[in-house]
Design an enzyme around this catalytic site. Structure first.
Site, PDB file in Angstrom:
ATOM      1  N   GLU A  79       0.859  -1.190   0.000  1.00  0.00           N
ATOM      2  CA  GLU A  79       0.000   0.000   0.000  1.00  0.00           C
ATOM      3  C   GLU A  79       0.892   1.235   0.000  1.00  0.00           C
ATOM      4  OE1 GLU A  79      -3.406   0.804  -0.114  1.00  0.00           O
ATOM      5  OE2 GLU A  79      -2.613   2.824   0.046  1.00  0.00           O
ATOM      6  N   ASP A 128      -8.241   1.824  -8.409  1.00  0.00           N
ATOM      7  CA  ASP A 128      -8.782   3.034  -9.037  1.00  0.00           C
ATOM      8  C   ASP A 128      -9.058   2.761 -10.522  1.00  0.00           C
ATOM      9  OD1 ASP A 128      -9.178   5.577 -10.117  1.00  0.00           O
ATOM     10  OD2 ASP A 128      -7.795   6.507  -8.696  1.00  0.00           O
ATOM     11  N   ASP A 162     -16.038  -2.477  -8.331  1.00  0.00           N
ATOM     12  CA  ASP A 162     -17.430  -1.999  -8.433  1.00  0.00           C
ATOM     13  C   ASP A 162     -17.661  -1.430  -9.819  1.00  0.00           C
ATOM     14  OD1 ASP A 162     -15.483   0.012  -7.671  1.00  0.00           O
ATOM     15  OD2 ASP A 162     -17.161   1.427  -7.741  1.00  0.00           O
ATOM     16  N   THR A 201     -13.631  -6.448   1.643  1.00  0.00           N
ATOM     17  CA  THR A 201     -12.659  -5.376   1.895  1.00  0.00           C
ATOM     18  C   THR A 201     -13.432  -4.181   2.467  1.00  0.00           C
ATOM     19  OG1 THR A 201     -12.856  -4.093  -0.145  1.00  0.00           O
ATOM     20  CG2 THR A 201     -11.582  -6.128  -0.282  1.00  0.00           C
ATOM     21  N   GLU A 202     -12.686  -3.138   2.894  1.00  0.00           N
ATOM     22  CA  GLU A 202     -13.372  -1.939   3.422  1.00  0.00           C
ATOM     23  C   GLU A 202     -14.253  -1.313   2.338  1.00  0.00           C
ATOM     24  OE1 GLU A 202      -9.989  -2.850   4.209  1.00  0.00           O
ATOM     25  OE2 GLU A 202      -9.207  -0.865   3.746  1.00  0.00           O
ATOM     26  N   GLU A 204     -15.466  -2.653  -0.329  1.00  0.00           N
ATOM     27  CA  GLU A 204     -16.574  -3.558  -0.684  1.00  0.00           C
ATOM     28  C   GLU A 204     -17.732  -3.385   0.308  1.00  0.00           C
ATOM     29  OE1 GLU A 204     -15.076  -7.463  -1.144  1.00  0.00           O
ATOM     30  OE2 GLU A 204     -16.992  -8.351  -1.670  1.00  0.00           O
TER      31      GLU A 204
HETATM   32  C1  LIG Z   1      -9.868   2.218  -3.874  1.00  0.00           C
HETATM   33  S1  LIG Z   1      -8.694   1.785  -2.703  1.00  0.00           S
HETATM   34  C2  LIG Z   1      -9.132   0.114  -2.292  1.00  0.00           C
HETATM   35  C3  LIG Z   1      -8.532  -0.314  -0.979  1.00  0.00           C
HETATM   36  C4  LIG Z   1      -8.812  -1.777  -0.586  1.00  0.00           C
HETATM   37  N1  LIG Z   1      -8.252  -2.679  -1.572  1.00  0.00           N
HETATM   38  C5  LIG Z   1     -10.286  -2.034  -0.459  1.00  0.00           C
HETATM   39  O1  LIG Z   1     -10.851  -2.704  -1.327  1.00  0.00           O
HETATM   40  O2  LIG Z   1     -10.884  -1.580   0.524  1.00  0.00           O
HETATM   41  C6  LIG Z   1      -7.235   1.540  -3.684  1.00  0.00           C
HETATM   42  C7  LIG Z   1      -5.979   1.485  -2.817  1.00  0.00           C
HETATM   43  O3  LIG Z   1      -4.870   1.184  -3.655  1.00  0.00           O
HETATM   44  C8  LIG Z   1      -3.773   1.989  -3.234  1.00  0.00           C
HETATM   45  N2  LIG Z   1      -2.894   2.110  -4.396  1.00  0.00           N
HETATM   46  C9  LIG Z   1      -3.149   2.784  -5.547  1.00  0.00           C
HETATM   47  N3  LIG Z   1      -2.143   2.637  -6.420  1.00  0.00           N
HETATM   48  C10 LIG Z   1      -1.226   1.846  -5.817  1.00  0.00           C
HETATM   49  C11 LIG Z   1       0.032   1.333  -6.201  1.00  0.00           C
HETATM   50  N4  LIG Z   1       0.554   1.623  -7.399  1.00  0.00           N
HETATM   51  N5  LIG Z   1       0.719   0.553  -5.338  1.00  0.00           N
HETATM   52  C12 LIG Z   1       0.190   0.260  -4.117  1.00  0.00           C
HETATM   53  N6  LIG Z   1      -1.007   0.711  -3.691  1.00  0.00           N
HETATM   54  C13 LIG Z   1      -1.703   1.500  -4.523  1.00  0.00           C
HETATM   55  C14 LIG Z   1      -4.404   3.282  -2.782  1.00  0.00           C
HETATM   56  O4  LIG Z   1      -3.585   4.014  -1.914  1.00  0.00           O
HETATM   57  C15 LIG Z   1      -5.680   2.793  -2.119  1.00  0.00           C
HETATM   58  O5  LIG Z   1      -5.516   2.544  -0.746  1.00  0.00           O
END
Ligand SMILES: C[S@@+](CC[C@H](N)C(=O)[O-])C[C@H]1O[C@@H](n2cnc3c(N)ncnc32)[C@H](O)[C@@H]1O
Length: 223
Positions: A79, A128, A162, A201-202, A204
């Protein structure tokens, strides 16, 4: 470099960077130390159990639930965001877990710190979708060049989103990616045969509260 972060004036510093040192048992942030474990993660965990990787683990709920449910597996969870890493570590500390570690690392740099055939499975949950810059998505052909190197034969990639467009895009791209086959996919995970075994996940949990459907793909590396 890290000394620089810790010594910068507090007003411009993310307060969670200052907390990293209180979480040494569960968070690794020094790139040199992380990279030194390439090909040696089983030594780190002191066992030969399979190793699973989560990319973008957020505040850690998913990896923590997995490590409780599967004590005979090891988990590396990557992360970028400090606050989320600290929250994840706090949860792991409460449960005194021994089979996971959170890495402050970029998921695109996995070859720096994971060696050949070290990984049995990779989870990418709710990355993302980069609607306006699709080329920034983490799941695209070049990711499979990386996973080819670090994942064992028959290793699996598990993807949840999603975002229906992202789901369709990955299904389409996989048609032309050699060496990977789709084992299962659904545009409604929580009304599928996989629901029972699914750990949320959070993000989700938030999407489910909004009655959104969760798209899911399970991919296998063939050779
Ligand atoms: C939309 S959140 C989803 C978090 C978790 N997987 C969940 O489902 O609750 C996407 C996460 O990916 C992390 N992230 C984005 N690009 C990343 C990268 N290149 N390497 C590691 N983490 C990354 C972001 O900081 C964020 O916490």
């Amino acid at each position: 470099m890290w000394q620089h972060f810790f010594e910068r004036e507090k007003k411009i510093l993310n307060p969670y960077i200052m907390k990293l040192n209180d979480h040494k048992e569960y968070i690794m942030y020094d790139k040199e130390i992380i990279n030194s474990y390439k090909n040696r993660w089983n030594e780190y965990f002191k066992n030969d159990n399979p190793i699973y990787l989560e990319i973008g683990c957020g505040a850690g709920n998913f990896t923590i639930k997995n490590s409780v449910k599967y004590p005979n597996r090891n988990y590396l969870a990557v992360e970028l965001r400090f606050k989320r890493l600290v929250l994840a570590s706090e949860k792991a500390t409460k449960r005194d877990l021994k089979n996971l570690v959170f890495l402050r690392q970029n998921g695109n740099d996995i070859l720096n710190f994971i060696g050949s055939n070290e990984i049995d499975g990779i989870y990418i949950n709710f990355p993302d979708p980069w609607e306006k810059k699709v080329k920034n998505r983490i799941i695209q052909p070049k990711l499979f060049e990386l996973t080819d190197k670090i994942m064992k034969k028959n290793g699996k990639i598990f993807f949840k989103t999603d975002h229906y467009g992202y789901y369709l895009d990955v299904l389409e791209k996989l048609e032309s990616i050699n060496n990977y086959k789709i084992l299962f996919h659904t545009d409604d995970l929580h009304n599928s045969i996989k629901k029972e075994d699914n750990l949320t996940t959070e993000f989700e949990d938030l999407f489910l509260k909004q009655n959104l459907k969760i798209n899911y793909i399970e991919i296998e590396k063939e050779v």
